[in-house]
Design an enzyme around this catalytic site. Structure first.
Site: not given
Ligand code: M6R
Length: 605
Positions: A485, A27, A600, A478, A482, A501, A2, A98-99, A74
């Site tokens: 997400e 956040r 983020k 990746e 993407k 497999h 958060c 936060n946490g 969050w």
């Molecule tokens: O800030 P960071 O690079 O440590 O974050 C790691 C992941 O949370 C981040 O890469 C996440 O997977 C992205 N939203 C992917 O697009």
């Protein structure tokens, strides 16, 4: 995960709190709230949804007051609704958090037995209830210290008090917290980014620290209640501060910024005159190590996976990769001859940070590849290698991924050169090829129109698959990450050789399958796997760089990318995958910069 803000000032604080919360939305963005001391009372306003909604509430019913705290949430404990939104206030104290408080259920049960009533489902409210009790006999500072002693977990707090209208108390246990200084106004924030519009003078709390912020003074205490001093850092000015410019959203801006990101990063690490790669501050002599361990989460982990291929290709070192949330709980055999490399865009990811802390305890050498150089991970590792990507605002990591790969590629090459694993001519040749990356990325971006057509064709599908071998396997992972997400479309990434497999059972008529097949040593094998998919009705999108040749008539779509040194294909093949997920998400009308359920910076476990 958060965002927290606190301001003590000689003027009204709510507008600045709202502006800082907008910056902290990366956040968490499922609810927002603030509390000020207005006419001697705690004045709390909160709502589910974005900061914009809170701003509208304040527009209709302003919150006056020179002292206040704010929060973007969050959700971890309890659904995102008004009651669970922060701050959590009693009549005399208001808390943002936060946490996670790991023993909140335990504490709640005890407090409920003694007649205390809870309004929310959050773990935070136990702090409010505990503080309210303690303030009956103690001053605010001691009440906070005593409350902290009862809490387990990793968290940061901002607290204001009805009867002490001059200060905000901040406390850090595991989650980051920064303090900012200005004239007649001081601040508390989850990070310096949120405070940057108000000040460039920043201090950071260390674990266990507590601060008392009033408009003309900031006091710091350590966990033993001793008064301590903190270094004040002056932040560099960031001219590229987040604005979308003419772009629809941050993600597409950040995708198209990648040639510049790459150019900046290469300029930072490649000496213009000698054409050499410079890494001045490595904490170990690469000749004296025998292993590299790469650790990260999500997209950052994928860049670790690709680096494994590069390091194995260029050096004689052993390489291990780990997802930080696994590494931190595994029975890792730490080794003084291993370099532990942490990759994180934000530099605040809780699991990655915990893994770094573990390494520090074991006294092994650490190095971090980060975008935010003021971050906790950067500040706590033995050496920092910034990616120089500038602020990345879209929750989906794009330009930071390119930056992470670039730094890891440069590092792999440099280590191989220092260890004499690569010959000088080949080393120089690789650097020259690498310098072409910015223009090759620009070329790859020209595929956008074609990708829009593909996105239109597949956006209604129920699932998808991404396949690759070698360097292209992590790129497949990746690409799948993407897509899921951003567009909430189910996507699986697999090494193409693994299909038979198990995953081949998923192939059915019309299932979109993205096959990543540059002309490398795996090319023919990947194409065979592709034919197996086509034979079972899969709708193939082939990404290749085979010079525009039609590879098979049964391929639904083919994207031809520029040719490059074979070790550089991960950079170029990433671009169409980013664009694909972006356009599928646009067709599905998803929130591009703030996908559902995500944030983020993942500062909780
Ligand atoms: O800030 P960071 O690079 O440590 O974050 C790691 C992941 O949370 C981040 O890469 C996440 O997977 C992205 N939203 C992917 O697009």
């Amino acid at each position: 995960m958060c965002g927290i803000i606190g301001i003590a000032s000689n003027k009204s604080v709510s507008v600045n709190i709202i502006n800082a919360l907008k910056k902290l939305e990366y956040r968490g963005y499922d609810s927002a709230g603030l509390a000020t001391i207005t006419n001697g009372e705690i004045n709390e306003k909160k709502c589910p949804g974005r900061v914009e909604k809170l701003e509208k509430i304040l527009f209709q019913n302003p919150s006056e007051g020179n002292l206040g705290i704010g929060h973007v949430r969050w959700a971890t404990h309890g659904v995102p609704n008004e009651v669970n939104a922060h701050p959590h206030s009693s009549e005399i104290v208001s808390v943002v958090h936060n946490g996670i408080i790991e023993n909140s259920d335990e504490l709640k049960r005890v407090l409920e037995k003694s007649g205390k009533v809870f309004k929310s489902q959050t773990d935070t409210e136990v702090i409010t209830v505990l503080l309210t009790e303690k303030l009956k006999n103690l001053d605010p500072l001691n009440a906070v210290f005593e409350t902290l002693d009862m809490l387990r977990g990793s968290f940061a707090l901002g607290i204001i008090f009805k009867n002490f209208k001059d200060f905000v108390i901040g406390a850090r246990r595991g989650s980051p917290l920064a303090v900012g200084y200005s004239s007649n106004e001081n601040y508390l924030g989850s990070d310096s980014y949120a405070l940057k519009a108000m000040t460039n003078k920043i201090s950071y709390l260390d674990d266990g620290d507590l601060c008392v912020i009033s408009k003309n003074e900031v006091k710091f205490f350590n966990s033993k209640k001793d008064k301590i001093n903190k270094e004040i850092f002056t932040l560099s000015e960031d001219k590229s501060q987040a604005s979308k410019g003419n772009y629809k959203n941050f993600m597409i801006k950040e995708i198209f910024e990648q040639p510049i990101t790459a150019k900046t990063c290469l300029k930072e690490y490649i000496d213009k005159i000698r054409g050499e790669i410079n890494f001045y501050n490595l904490p170990v002599d690469p000749k004296k190590i025998n292993k590299i361990a790469l650790i990260g989460c999500g997209t950052a982990y994928h860049s670790c996976l690709i680096a494994k291929y590069w390091l194995e290709e260029f050096t004689s070192l052993s390489v291990e990769t780990d997802i930080a949330s696994e590494f931190r709980y595994r029975k890792v055999r730490f080794d003084k001859n291993t370099l532990y490399l942490f990759v994180s865009q934000s530099g605040e990811t809780a699991d990655t940070y915990a893994a770094l802390e573990l390494c520090k305890k074991e006294n092994v050498k650490t190095c971090s590849v980060v975008n935010v150089v003021e971050s906790s991970i950067a500040r706590n590792s033995d050496c920092v290698l910034p990616i120089h990507a500038g602020p990345e605002i879209g929750v989906a990591s794009t330009k930071a991924f390119i930056g992470q790969m670039l730094v890891l590629y440069l590092l792999s090459l440099k280590i191989s050169e220092i260890r004499n694993d690569i010959d000088r001519k080949e080393y120089k040749n690789k650097i020259n090829e690498l310098k072409k990356i910015p223009s090759l990325l620009s070329e790859s971006l020209k595929q956008e129109e074609k990708i829009q057509i593909i996105a239109k064709d597949i956006y209604k599908s129920n699932g998808s698959m991404f396949l690759g071998r070698g360097f292209s396997f992590p790129i497949a992972l990746e690409g799948a990450l993407k897509l899921k997400e951003l567009s909430y479309l189910h996507a699986e990434g697999y090494p193409a050789g693994e299909m038979k497999h198990g995953p081949l059972a998923l192939i059915e008529d019309g299932l979109p399958v993205v096959v990543i097949a540059p002309k490398d040593k795996y090319f023919e094998k990947t194409l065979s796997n592709m034919q197996e998919v086509i034979a079972r009705g899969g709708k193939v999108l082939l990404l290749t760089n085979s010079g525009g040749k039609v590879i098979s008539e049964n391929i639904r779509f083919q994207i031809d990318l520029p040719e490059s040194d074979i070790t550089l294909t991960p950079f170029l093949f990433t671009i169409p995958l980013q664009l694909l997920s972006y356009h599928v998400a646009l067709f599905k009308k998803c929130d591009i910069d703030k996908p559902r359920n995500l944030a983020k910076s993942v500062t909780v476990e």
